[in-house]
Design a protein around this motif. Structure first.
Motif, PDB file in Angstrom:
ATOM      1  N   GLU A 154     -13.783  -8.884 -24.761  1.00  0.00           N
ATOM      2  CA  GLU A 154     -13.791 -10.326 -24.508  1.00  0.00           C
ATOM      3  C   GLU A 154     -14.838 -10.673 -23.455  1.00  0.00           C
ATOM      4  O   GLU A 154     -15.538 -11.681 -23.572  1.00  0.00           O
ATOM      5  CB  GLU A 154     -12.415 -10.791 -24.032  1.00  0.00           C
ATOM      6  N   GLN A 155     -14.916  -9.820 -22.424  1.00  0.00           N
ATOM      7  CA  GLN A 155     -15.893 -10.116 -21.388  1.00  0.00           C
ATOM      8  C   GLN A 155     -17.326  -9.928 -21.917  1.00  0.00           C
ATOM      9  O   GLN A 155     -18.201 -10.745 -21.613  1.00  0.00           O
ATOM     10  CB  GLN A 155     -15.659  -9.256 -20.145  1.00  0.00           C
ATOM     11  N   LEU A 173      -9.858  -4.315 -25.332  1.00  0.00           N
ATOM     12  CA  LEU A 173      -9.925  -5.695 -25.798  1.00  0.00           C
ATOM     13  C   LEU A 173     -10.414  -6.611 -24.680  1.00  0.00           C
ATOM     14  O   LEU A 173     -11.256  -7.497 -24.899  1.00  0.00           O
ATOM     15  CB  LEU A 173      -8.547  -6.142 -26.314  1.00  0.00           C
ATOM     16  N   ARG A 174      -9.901  -6.374 -23.478  1.00  0.00           N
ATOM     17  CA  ARG A 174     -10.298  -7.191 -22.340  1.00  0.00           C
ATOM     18  C   ARG A 174     -11.804  -7.028 -22.071  1.00  0.00           C
ATOM     19  O   ARG A 174     -12.503  -8.005 -21.771  1.00  0.00           O
ATOM     20  CB  ARG A 174      -9.484  -6.767 -21.110  1.00  0.00           C
ATOM     21  N   ILE A 175     -12.288  -5.812 -22.202  1.00  0.00           N
ATOM     22  CA  ILE A 175     -13.713  -5.554 -21.989  1.00  0.00           C
ATOM     23  C   ILE A 175     -14.541  -6.248 -23.076  1.00  0.00           C
ATOM     24  O   ILE A 175     -15.566  -6.880 -22.788  1.00  0.00           O
ATOM     25  CB  ILE A 175     -13.981  -4.033 -21.971  1.00  0.00           C
ATOM     26  N   ILE A 187      -1.968   2.577 -26.241  1.00  0.00           N
ATOM     27  CA  ILE A 187      -1.788   1.130 -26.428  1.00  0.00           C
ATOM     28  C   ILE A 187      -2.273   0.377 -25.183  1.00  0.00           C
ATOM     29  O   ILE A 187      -2.959  -0.645 -25.291  1.00  0.00           O
ATOM     30  CB  ILE A 187      -0.311   0.800 -26.730  1.00  0.00           C
ATOM     31  N   VAL A 230      -5.525  -2.361 -24.984  1.00  0.00           N
ATOM     32  CA  VAL A 230      -5.496  -3.661 -24.313  1.00  0.00           C
ATOM     33  C   VAL A 230      -6.663  -3.783 -23.348  1.00  0.00           C
ATOM     34  O   VAL A 230      -7.301  -4.839 -23.243  1.00  0.00           O
ATOM     35  CB  VAL A 230      -4.138  -3.850 -23.603  1.00  0.00           C
ATOM     36  N   ARG A 278     -16.854   1.406 -18.803  1.00  0.00           N
ATOM     37  CA  ARG A 278     -16.216   0.194 -18.280  1.00  0.00           C
ATOM     38  C   ARG A 278     -14.713   0.366 -18.106  1.00  0.00           C
ATOM     39  O   ARG A 278     -14.096  -0.257 -17.240  1.00  0.00           O
ATOM     40  CB  ARG A 278     -16.494  -0.987 -19.216  1.00  0.00           C
ATOM     41  N   GLN A 331     -13.253   3.274 -17.506  1.00  0.00           N
ATOM     42  CA  GLN A 331     -13.014   4.453 -16.671  1.00  0.00           C
ATOM     43  C   GLN A 331     -12.197   5.524 -17.388  1.00  0.00           C
ATOM     44  O   GLN A 331     -11.234   6.083 -16.843  1.00  0.00           O
ATOM     45  CB  GLN A 331     -12.355   4.054 -15.344  1.00  0.00           C
ATOM     46  N   ALA A 368       0.200   5.288 -23.663  1.00  0.00           N
ATOM     47  CA  ALA A 368      -1.017   5.109 -22.859  1.00  0.00           C
ATOM     48  C   ALA A 368      -2.182   4.630 -23.730  1.00  0.00           C
ATOM     49  O   ALA A 368      -3.046   3.892 -23.261  1.00  0.00           O
ATOM     50  CB  ALA A 368      -1.379   6.404 -22.148  1.00  0.00           C
ATOM     51  N   LEU A 417     -13.456  10.702 -13.035  1.00  0.00           N
ATOM     52  CA  LEU A 417     -13.137  10.156 -14.346  1.00  0.00           C
ATOM     53  C   LEU A 417     -14.267   9.279 -14.874  1.00  0.00           C
ATOM     54  O   LEU A 417     -14.599   9.317 -16.048  1.00  0.00           O
ATOM     55  CB  LEU A 417     -11.864   9.323 -14.263  1.00  0.00           C
ATOM     56  N   LEU A 474     -11.108  11.364  -7.273  1.00  0.00           N
ATOM     57  CA  LEU A 474     -10.408  11.459  -8.554  1.00  0.00           C
ATOM     58  C   LEU A 474     -10.896  10.387  -9.504  1.00  0.00           C
ATOM     59  O   LEU A 474     -11.114  10.628 -10.682  1.00  0.00           O
ATOM     60  CB  LEU A 474      -8.903  11.296  -8.360  1.00  0.00           C
ATOM     61  N   LYS A 475     -11.037   9.177  -8.990  1.00  0.00           N
ATOM     62  CA  LYS A 475     -11.472   8.064  -9.824  1.00  0.00           C
ATOM     63  C   LYS A 475     -12.928   8.257 -10.211  1.00  0.00           C
ATOM     64  O   LYS A 475     -13.310   8.070 -11.353  1.00  0.00           O
ATOM     65  CB  LYS A 475     -11.320   6.757  -9.047  1.00  0.00           C
TER      66      LYS A 475
END
Lengths: 231, 231
Positions: B20-21, B16-18, B9, B13, B38, B40, B7, B226, B222-223
């Motif tokens: 890049e943005q 990294l995506r965040i 790893i 990822v 960002r 969560q 999890a 978090l 739940l979301k």
């Protein structure tokens, strides 16, 4: 259920996928050890993840495949019908609309949208592709539970906002960008617009899988260690 | 690096995506709180995940976006070129081959394969689609790091075996089935065939995202809980 990690929900989905495959192989019983090995986690993890939602097995006897499957389907909310629109009907949107197995789960495509005049008007899976401008009117007239975003990255943010403005509360984002709620200023503090309250975004990212794979090809022992961690 | 959860790893990822943005938005600094919000997850989780791989920030100062991005690219092995074949060039395989952004990461498609005579011979992204029967010969002659499986579910197992037999050690599986190594009997015990040693399989599953989304639409708190767990 206030403290369930998101990773546990991802693992439940994996367990369900494994149970479905066991069922197609006419396997009727499984165990936390067996599920753990197939899911590449520890047996302790399997038992802990399932324990959030109830007691599904018999101590020392393991689990009955169809019963555990049915319970996970219920926990995940897959025993009801979900009405879905897809925004972006290029290759990716078409691949999604035709993805095998989605219909097993009562994901029902009710509307398909694109901005490309060559795609608008095409008939795909008994639906005529509509222009994305019509999204808001469509959602006002038809109950829609989820929107799948299959647009190019630079259109994802606007398409997400259009879905949320139209009242859709769940978005599955296939574009390789992180969707940010549109913020509004209130008392000098910027906060997500009211329309984003209770909106859930899940990301499906092709590149994420490629990147994880790159890491594990370079670090194969990490994956192997996990597989063996089954008590 | 023997105890890094899978999890973590997946979250790297996402970070990294965040990053890049943020870079495309000309944001040059971030913090574990910002990344956490960002992505969560909790800020503690961000710091813990990054700590597996080194010290990337300055206490109290946060992270420099391009530096943290470069370091994650290195950790994930994305600073090298990966040669990729795709097996299954229907709508899904074509969507993958044309997925925006893959080329940013030096994922290089070197071979495309299908069994459908209407697809074999087509020209896609400067490559001529070959028959899957030619896969083994192709991989013997051309170094291939990864195989992407975009075949129908009932063909995934055989296609995976063909990739592994041909010597491919990393598989990204887009079919909604769990790939099982072919087992052989040794001393009365069935175990994965020798050819599966150090093979890594990562799954990308459209349905998994749909299922998680169903759960979170039914359990929106739940979301939310978090997201707020950022100290």
């Amino acid at each position: 259920m206030a403290d369930i990690p998101t990773a546990a929900i991802s693992r439940l989905v994996t367990y369900l996928r494994i149970l479905e495959q066991l069922e197609t192989q006419d396997v009727s019983r499984t165990s936390s050890n067996d599920l753990a090995e197939r899911a590449q986690v520890s047996a302790f993890q399997v038992r802990k993840d399932l324990a959030y939602f109830g007691r599904f097995g018999t101590r020392g006897m393991g689990y009955t495949v169809p019963i555990l499957k049915r319970e996970l389907v219920r926990v995940l909310g897959l025993n009801r019908t979900w009405s879905v629109v897809i925004v972006g009907m290029g290759r990716l949107g078409q691949a999604i609309a035709n993805y095998p197995g989605a219909s097993d789960y009562r994901f029902q495509y009710v509307g398909l949208f694109d901005v490309n005049p060559q795609i608008v008007g095409q008939q795909i899976r008994d639906l005529r592709v509509q222009h994305t401008e019509q999204l808001r009117d469509f959602v006002s007239a038809t109950p829609v539970d989820m929107g799948f975003l299959a647009v190019p990255p630079d259109r994802a943010q606007d398409a997400a906002q259009a879905l949320v403005d139209a009242g859709v509360r769940g978005i599955l984002n296939f574009a390789p960008v992180v969707i940010q709620p549109r913020t509004t200023e209130r008392g000098g503090v910027s906060e997500p617009g009211e329309e984003w309250r209770n909106v859930t975004i899940e990301n499906v990212d092709f590149l994420a899988g490629m990147k994880r794979l790159a890491f594990y090809i370079l670090n194969p022992t990490l994956k192997a260690a996990l597989t063996e961690d089954t008590e």
